[in-house]
Enzyme design. Structure first.
Site, PDB file in Angstrom:
ATOM      1  N   ASP A  16       0.841  -1.207   0.000  1.00  0.00           N
ATOM      2  CA  ASP A  16       0.000   0.000   0.000  1.00  0.00           C
ATOM      3  C   ASP A  16       0.873   1.254   0.000  1.00  0.00           C
ATOM      4  OD1 ASP A  16      -2.196   1.663   0.126  1.00  0.00           O
ATOM      5  OD2 ASP A  16      -2.806   1.088   2.141  1.00  0.00           O
ATOM      6  N   ALA A  25       1.271   5.585   1.029  1.00  0.00           N
ATOM      7  CA  ALA A  25       1.149   6.365   2.263  1.00  0.00           C
ATOM      8  C   ALA A  25       1.153   7.843   1.906  1.00  0.00           C
ATOM      9  CB  ALA A  25       2.305   6.062   3.209  1.00  0.00           C
ATOM     10  N   GLY A  61      -4.657   7.439   4.713  1.00  0.00           N
ATOM     11  CA  GLY A  61      -6.069   7.813   4.744  1.00  0.00           C
ATOM     12  C   GLY A  61      -6.411   8.999   3.889  1.00  0.00           C
ATOM     13  N   GLY A  62      -5.418   9.458   3.083  1.00  0.00           N
ATOM     14  CA  GLY A  62      -5.719  10.545   2.150  1.00  0.00           C
ATOM     15  C   GLY A  62      -6.873  10.175   1.228  1.00  0.00           C
ATOM     16  N   GLY A  63      -6.975   8.879   0.935  1.00  0.00           N
ATOM     17  CA  GLY A  63      -8.080   8.390   0.101  1.00  0.00           C
ATOM     18  C   GLY A  63      -9.275   7.935   0.926  1.00  0.00           C
ATOM     19  N   GLU A 122      -7.633  -0.373   5.471  1.00  0.00           N
ATOM     20  CA  GLU A 122      -6.184  -0.519   5.256  1.00  0.00           C
ATOM     21  C   GLU A 122      -5.516  -1.025   6.533  1.00  0.00           C
ATOM     22  OE1 GLU A 122      -5.657   2.969   1.879  1.00  0.00           O
ATOM     23  OE2 GLU A 122      -5.240   3.451   3.956  1.00  0.00           O
ATOM     24  N   LYS A 182       7.236  11.591   0.044  1.00  0.00           N
ATOM     25  CA  LYS A 182       6.435  11.177   1.214  1.00  0.00           C
ATOM     26  C   LYS A 182       7.285  10.978   2.472  1.00  0.00           C
ATOM     27  CE  LYS A 182       2.607  10.824  -1.324  1.00  0.00           C
ATOM     28  NZ  LYS A 182       1.811   9.656  -1.579  1.00  0.00           N
TER      29      LYS A 182
HETATM   30  C1  5RP Z   1      -5.630   5.872   0.979  1.00  0.00           C
HETATM   31  C2  5RP Z   1      -4.214   5.950   1.405  1.00  0.00           C
HETATM   32  C3  5RP Z   1      -3.184   6.078   0.341  1.00  0.00           C
HETATM   33  O1  5RP Z   1      -2.266   5.058   0.505  1.00  0.00           O
HETATM   34  C4  5RP Z   1      -2.498   7.407   0.464  1.00  0.00           C
HETATM   35  O2  5RP Z   1      -3.464   8.429   0.429  1.00  0.00           O
HETATM   36  C5  5RP Z   1      -1.476   7.604  -0.649  1.00  0.00           C
HETATM   37  O3  5RP Z   1      -2.140   7.807  -1.859  1.00  0.00           O
HETATM   38  P1  5RP Z   1      -1.368   7.925  -3.228  1.00  0.00           P
HETATM   39  O4  5RP Z   1      -0.739   6.597  -3.499  1.00  0.00           O
HETATM   40  O5  5RP Z   1      -2.448   8.270  -4.215  1.00  0.00           O
HETATM   41  O6  5RP Z   1      -0.335   9.019  -3.100  1.00  0.00           O
HETATM   42  O7  5RP Z   1      -3.879   5.916   2.559  1.00  0.00           O
HETATM   43  O8  5RP Z   1      -6.500   5.863   2.065  1.00  0.00           O
END
Ligand code: 5RP
Length: 221
Positions: free
Chosen positions: A85, A87, A99-101, A107, A125
């Site tokens: 995943d 971050a 949790g940005g998404g 998760e 990041k």
């Molecule tokens: C979703 C998340 C994502 O892993 C996080 O927001 C990173 O997103 P991206 O890969 O688009 O930069 O935690 O809830």
């Protein structure tokens, strides 16, 4: 002259490097977001090698299925070998903000049920102190105002994520203005507030491996 790598290309480079952790017969935990999407698209190329996946969101489940990759219910999958995943922020100890998404709760469940958490991200990041990215918290709707007041008492500035409902039917409050010096304690403090479903700090169970996409390719932290 060579063109500079975009942030998205760096995310893809990290996702490509994570493929090396996928072994035959594994059930793979899958995260959510644009970096996880790259991983899903790449996993499609080796889908015959794995026994299946467990998705951390409806969006990821749909993307996996669109590639013909089998998706299982976590309750039928047992302990997973790996979870891959993205971050929003990581510190050098691999504590994360996620949790940005808005998929933080699922998760955290899938990460918790996995032997190894492989975090994939572009190099922006990695930070010295987490908190510049607003820390998401999933909250039961009736607790919204109460939790907002508690966040203010804890030194944060709560902002409701307007028009957003999680896959679990809850709301997200993004906490601005934090400098997270003690992530393990902060995670515990927020998680014990009644009405909080999950705080987007992954410190009690941080990542085990951080793969960063850089202009020179992927590097493992
Ligand atoms: C979703 C998340 C994502 O892993 C996080 O927001 C990173 O997103 P991206 O890969 O688009 O930069 O935690 O809830």
């Amino acid at each position: 002259m060579a063109q500079a790598m975009t942030q998205d290309e760096m995310k893809k480079a990290a996702a490509e490097a994570a493929l090396e952790y996928v072994e035959s017969g594994m059930i793979v935990g899958i995260g959510t977001g644009s970096t996880a999407n790259h991983f899903i698209d790449l996993l499609a190329g080796i889908k015959g090698k794995i026994d299946g996946t467990v998705a951390s969101s409806i969006a990821s489940e749909e993307r996996l299925k669109s590639h013909g990759i089998p998706v299982m219910d976590l309750n039928n999958a047992g302990q997973l070998s790996i979870y891959v995943d993205g971050a929003d922020e990581s510190d050098k100890h691999l504590n994360l903000i996620k949790g940005g998404g808005g998929a933080l709760t699922r998760e955290k469940i899938v990460a918790g049920a996995s032997d190894k958490f492989i975090c994939i991200a572009d190099e922006s990041k990695l930070v010295d102190v987490m908190g510049k990215f607003p820390l998401p918290v999933e909250v039961i709707p009736m607790a919204r105002s109460f939790i907002a007041r508690e966040i203010v008492k804890m030194g944060g500035n709560p902002v409701l994520r307007e028009g957003f409902t999680t896959d679990n039917g809850n709301i997200i409050i993004d906490i601005h203005g934090l400098e997270i010096m003690q992530p393990v304690k902060m995670e515990a403090d927020f998680n014990q507030l009644p009405g909080v479903v999950t705080i987007g700090l992954f410190a009690q169970r941080p990542a085990d491996v951080l793969i960063l996409g850089t202009p020179n390719g992927a590097k493992v932290v």
